[in-house]
Each structure stands twice: as structure tokens, then as C-alpha cells.
Design a protein around this motif. Structure first.
Motif, PDB file in Angstrom:
ATOM      1  N   LEU A 148       0.867  -1.170   0.000  1.00  0.00           N
ATOM      2  CA  LEU A 148       0.000   0.000   0.000  1.00  0.00           C
ATOM      3  C   LEU A 148       0.906   1.223   0.000  1.00  0.00           C
ATOM      4  O   LEU A 148       1.721   1.402   0.900  1.00  0.00           O
ATOM      5  CB  LEU A 148      -0.897   0.005   1.239  1.00  0.00           C
ATOM      6  CG  LEU A 148      -1.908   1.132   1.327  1.00  0.00           C
ATOM      7  CD1 LEU A 148      -2.936   1.028   0.202  1.00  0.00           C
ATOM      8  CD2 LEU A 148      -2.611   1.107   2.668  1.00  0.00           C
ATOM      9  N   TYR A 149       0.801   2.024  -1.044  1.00  0.00           N
ATOM     10  CA  TYR A 149       1.645   3.205  -1.202  1.00  0.00           C
ATOM     11  C   TYR A 149       0.944   4.417  -0.600  1.00  0.00           C
ATOM     12  O   TYR A 149      -0.176   4.749  -0.992  1.00  0.00           O
ATOM     13  CB  TYR A 149       1.958   3.444  -2.683  1.00  0.00           C
ATOM     14  CG  TYR A 149       2.767   2.330  -3.281  1.00  0.00           C
ATOM     15  CD1 TYR A 149       4.147   2.307  -3.162  1.00  0.00           C
ATOM     16  CD2 TYR A 149       2.137   1.273  -3.939  1.00  0.00           C
ATOM     17  CE1 TYR A 149       4.888   1.275  -3.685  1.00  0.00           C
ATOM     18  CE2 TYR A 149       2.871   0.227  -4.471  1.00  0.00           C
ATOM     19  CZ  TYR A 149       4.248   0.236  -4.337  1.00  0.00           C
ATOM     20  OH  TYR A 149       4.988  -0.797  -4.851  1.00  0.00           O
ATOM     21  N   ILE A 150       1.616   5.069   0.328  1.00  0.00           N
ATOM     22  CA  ILE A 150       1.072   6.250   0.988  1.00  0.00           C
ATOM     23  C   ILE A 150       1.699   7.478   0.356  1.00  0.00           C
ATOM     24  O   ILE A 150       2.905   7.671   0.418  1.00  0.00           O
ATOM     25  CB  ILE A 150       1.398   6.244   2.499  1.00  0.00           C
ATOM     26  CG1 ILE A 150       0.874   4.981   3.167  1.00  0.00           C
ATOM     27  CG2 ILE A 150       0.822   7.496   3.160  1.00  0.00           C
ATOM     28  CD1 ILE A 150       1.387   4.806   4.589  1.00  0.00           C
ATOM     29  N   MET A 151       0.882   8.305  -0.255  1.00  0.00           N
ATOM     30  CA  MET A 151       1.373   9.528  -0.889  1.00  0.00           C
ATOM     31  C   MET A 151       1.449  10.629   0.167  1.00  0.00           C
ATOM     32  O   MET A 151       0.438  11.236   0.510  1.00  0.00           O
ATOM     33  CB  MET A 151       0.478   9.917  -2.056  1.00  0.00           C
ATOM     34  CG  MET A 151       0.575   8.908  -3.181  1.00  0.00           C
ATOM     35  SD  MET A 151      -0.464   9.331  -4.575  1.00  0.00           S
ATOM     36  CE  MET A 151      -1.853   8.277  -4.259  1.00  0.00           C
ATOM     37  N   ALA A 152       2.644  10.856   0.692  1.00  0.00           N
ATOM     38  CA  ALA A 152       2.863  11.831   1.761  1.00  0.00           C
ATOM     39  C   ALA A 152       3.274  13.174   1.163  1.00  0.00           C
ATOM     40  O   ALA A 152       4.375  13.677   1.401  1.00  0.00           O
ATOM     41  CB  ALA A 152       3.911  11.316   2.743  1.00  0.00           C
ATOM     42  N   TYR A 153       2.384  13.731   0.362  1.00  0.00           N
ATOM     43  CA  TYR A 153       2.633  15.033  -0.257  1.00  0.00           C
ATOM     44  C   TYR A 153       1.302  15.676  -0.617  1.00  0.00           C
ATOM     45  O   TYR A 153       0.251  15.044  -0.550  1.00  0.00           O
ATOM     46  CB  TYR A 153       3.540  14.937  -1.479  1.00  0.00           C
ATOM     47  CG  TYR A 153       3.120  13.951  -2.544  1.00  0.00           C
ATOM     48  CD1 TYR A 153       2.207  14.310  -3.530  1.00  0.00           C
ATOM     49  CD2 TYR A 153       3.643  12.670  -2.580  1.00  0.00           C
ATOM     50  CE1 TYR A 153       1.832  13.423  -4.516  1.00  0.00           C
ATOM     51  CE2 TYR A 153       3.275  11.774  -3.564  1.00  0.00           C
ATOM     52  CZ  TYR A 153       2.367  12.149  -4.527  1.00  0.00           C
ATOM     53  OH  TYR A 153       1.995  11.265  -5.505  1.00  0.00           O
ATOM     54  N   ASP A 154       1.361  16.953  -0.968  1.00  0.00           N
ATOM     55  CA  ASP A 154       0.197  17.753  -1.358  1.00  0.00           C
ATOM     56  C   ASP A 154      -0.810  17.951  -0.227  1.00  0.00           C
ATOM     57  O   ASP A 154      -1.996  18.101  -0.462  1.00  0.00           O
ATOM     58  CB  ASP A 154      -0.498  17.189  -2.591  1.00  0.00           C
ATOM     59  CG  ASP A 154      -0.283  18.073  -3.812  1.00  0.00           C
ATOM     60  OD1 ASP A 154       0.438  19.078  -3.693  1.00  0.00           O
ATOM     61  OD2 ASP A 154      -0.830  17.749  -4.877  1.00  0.00           O
ATOM     62  N   PHE A 155      -0.328  17.961   1.006  1.00  0.00           N
ATOM     63  CA  PHE A 155      -1.197  18.285   2.136  1.00  0.00           C
ATOM     64  C   PHE A 155      -1.721  19.720   1.977  1.00  0.00           C
ATOM     65  O   PHE A 155      -2.888  19.985   2.181  1.00  0.00           O
ATOM     66  CB  PHE A 155      -0.422  18.117   3.452  1.00  0.00           C
ATOM     67  CG  PHE A 155      -1.251  18.357   4.674  1.00  0.00           C
ATOM     68  CD1 PHE A 155      -2.194  17.432   5.071  1.00  0.00           C
ATOM     69  CD2 PHE A 155      -1.090  19.503   5.420  1.00  0.00           C
ATOM     70  CE1 PHE A 155      -2.971  17.646   6.198  1.00  0.00           C
ATOM     71  CE2 PHE A 155      -1.851  19.732   6.546  1.00  0.00           C
ATOM     72  CZ  PHE A 155      -2.803  18.799   6.944  1.00  0.00           C
ATOM     73  N   HIS A 156      -0.833  20.631   1.632  1.00  0.00           N
ATOM     74  CA  HIS A 156      -1.232  21.985   1.245  1.00  0.00           C
ATOM     75  C   HIS A 156      -1.141  22.041  -0.278  1.00  0.00           C
ATOM     76  O   HIS A 156      -0.062  21.881  -0.841  1.00  0.00           O
ATOM     77  CB  HIS A 156      -0.318  23.040   1.887  1.00  0.00           C
ATOM     78  CG  HIS A 156      -0.604  23.223   3.336  1.00  0.00           C
ATOM     79  ND1 HIS A 156       0.030  22.508   4.317  1.00  0.00           N
ATOM     80  CD2 HIS A 156      -1.481  24.038   3.959  1.00  0.00           C
ATOM     81  CE1 HIS A 156      -0.440  22.877   5.487  1.00  0.00           C
ATOM     82  NE2 HIS A 156      -1.358  23.795   5.309  1.00  0.00           N
ATOM     83  N   LYS A 157      -2.262  22.267  -0.896  1.00  0.00           N
ATOM     84  CA  LYS A 157      -2.338  22.205  -2.349  1.00  0.00           C
ATOM     85  C   LYS A 157      -2.141  23.575  -2.988  1.00  0.00           C
ATOM     86  O   LYS A 157      -2.244  24.605  -2.327  1.00  0.00           O
ATOM     87  CB  LYS A 157      -3.685  21.626  -2.761  1.00  0.00           C
ATOM     88  CG  LYS A 157      -3.868  20.196  -2.281  1.00  0.00           C
ATOM     89  CD  LYS A 157      -5.136  19.610  -2.845  1.00  0.00           C
ATOM     90  CE  LYS A 157      -5.322  18.182  -2.408  1.00  0.00           C
ATOM     91  NZ  LYS A 157      -4.360  17.254  -2.894  1.00  0.00           N
ATOM     92  N   ALA A 158      -1.892  23.570  -4.273  1.00  0.00           N
ATOM     93  CA  ALA A 158      -1.640  24.797  -5.024  1.00  0.00           C
ATOM     94  C   ALA A 158      -2.787  25.793  -4.897  1.00  0.00           C
ATOM     95  O   ALA A 158      -2.569  26.997  -4.859  1.00  0.00           O
ATOM     96  CB  ALA A 158      -1.393  24.479  -6.498  1.00  0.00           C
ATOM     97  N   GLY A 159      -4.025  25.318  -4.797  1.00  0.00           N
ATOM     98  CA  GLY A 159      -5.183  26.192  -4.746  1.00  0.00           C
ATOM     99  C   GLY A 159      -5.549  26.691  -3.362  1.00  0.00           C
ATOM    100  O   GLY A 159      -6.498  27.454  -3.224  1.00  0.00           O
ATOM    101  N   GLY A 160      -4.801  26.281  -2.342  1.00  0.00           N
ATOM    102  CA  GLY A 160      -5.107  26.701  -0.977  1.00  0.00           C
ATOM    103  C   GLY A 160      -4.055  27.638  -0.428  1.00  0.00           C
ATOM    104  O   GLY A 160      -3.174  28.103  -1.149  1.00  0.00           O
TER     105      GLY A 160
END
Length: 154
Positions: A8-20
Motif C-alpha cells: 500500500l503506497y502512501i502519498m505523503a505530499y500535497d497536504f497543502h495544495k496549489a489552490g489553498g
């Protein structure tokens, strides 16, 4: 889900996104400050998935947001690869009078600068130092697999 997958791959990025609003890619700690963090996320995954089935993916990039005087975003942040940040932005910081700090909770880098047109910018990004801190945490929790997402690296 753990019984049905090999990894199971956990994507630990984009918590704060470009639009926020600006913030770390995925903070190591600082749940109280950011609302969630890497250590909490791993603990929650480990409640239902054995550590040997988990692999963490780190995003080796950041966003450059234009902000108002209160630090609120004025538009969509521009994605920057780690290569762009290190080879262009950090070199331009001498001219731009950047404020460069490593956030103690997030473990990630934050740059504040004013562009030639006067626009205020905030850049948050993951680097090898912040990944190393997250890797130590993951390994202490029994997770030994990881990989990288490098936005437009080449």
C-alpha cells in the motif's frame, strides 16, 4: 484492504495544495498547528495495515504562492521541482532578500521573498533533510519502504 494488497503506497505530499493557503507539503509533526501530520497518518495506517506492506512516497517539490500582507493566497500556487528551487530560486535569493527557514514542526523548508514587482511570495518544499527526518520516523514505526515523486524533475 491489507489482505488484498502486496504493498500500500502512501502519498505523503500535497497536504497543502496549489489552490489553498501556503503550508508544508506534508508536515512531519505539528498536528495542533496544521490539523494533521505525518506521524499521525502513519499511526492510523498501522492500525489496519502491517508495516511491511506500507511504502511511503515523498514529493520532492513545492509550491510558490503569491500572498497578501496577511499571508493569504491571492491565486493558485506555482509548482516548482526541487531542482528548480535549488538551481534557480535559492540562487536568486541573494538578490530577492529571501527569508529561508526550516520549520521545526514540519521539518520542511519555507522561503519568503518579494519579487521585483513587489508581489509577496511564500514557498514551501520538501528536501532531502526533511525526507530523512520522516524516514527516521517511519523506520522507528517499522516501515522500511519508500520512494519519491519528483514533479517535473527532468
Amino acid at each position: 484492504i491489507a489482505k488484498d494488497v502486496e504493498t500500500l503506497y502512501i502519498m505523503a505530499y500535497d497536504f497543502h495544495k496549489a489552490g489553498g493557503n501556503p503550508g508544508p507539503n506534508f508536515p512531519l509533526l505539528g498536528k495542533e498547528k496544521y490539523g494533521y501530520d505525518f506521524k499521525t497518518m502513519l499511526s492510523q495506517f498501522l492500525e489496519s495495515v502491517p508495516p511491511e506492506k506500507l511504502s511511503v512516497i515523498y514529493g520532492m517539490y513545492g509550491y510558490d504562492w503569491i500572498v497578501d500582507d496577511s499571508g493569504n493566497v491571492l491565486g493558485t500556487g506555482e509548482a516548482l521541482s526541487l531542482l528548480q528551487i535549488e538551481s534557480t530560486l535559492l540562487k536568486a535569493c541573494e538578490k530577492l532578500s529571501c527569508e529561508i527557514v526550516r520549520d521545526a514542526d514540519a521539518s520542511e523548508m519555507r522561503i519568503r521573498y518579494a519579487a521585483d514587482d513587489g508581489a509577496k511570495h511564500v514557498v514551501w518544499y520538501e528536501d532531502i533533510v526533511s525526507v530523512a527526518a520522516k524516514e527516521r520516523t517511519a523506520r522507528m514505526m517499522g516501515i522500511g519502504s519508500s520512494s519519491f515523486w519528483a514533479y517535473s524533475f527532468f
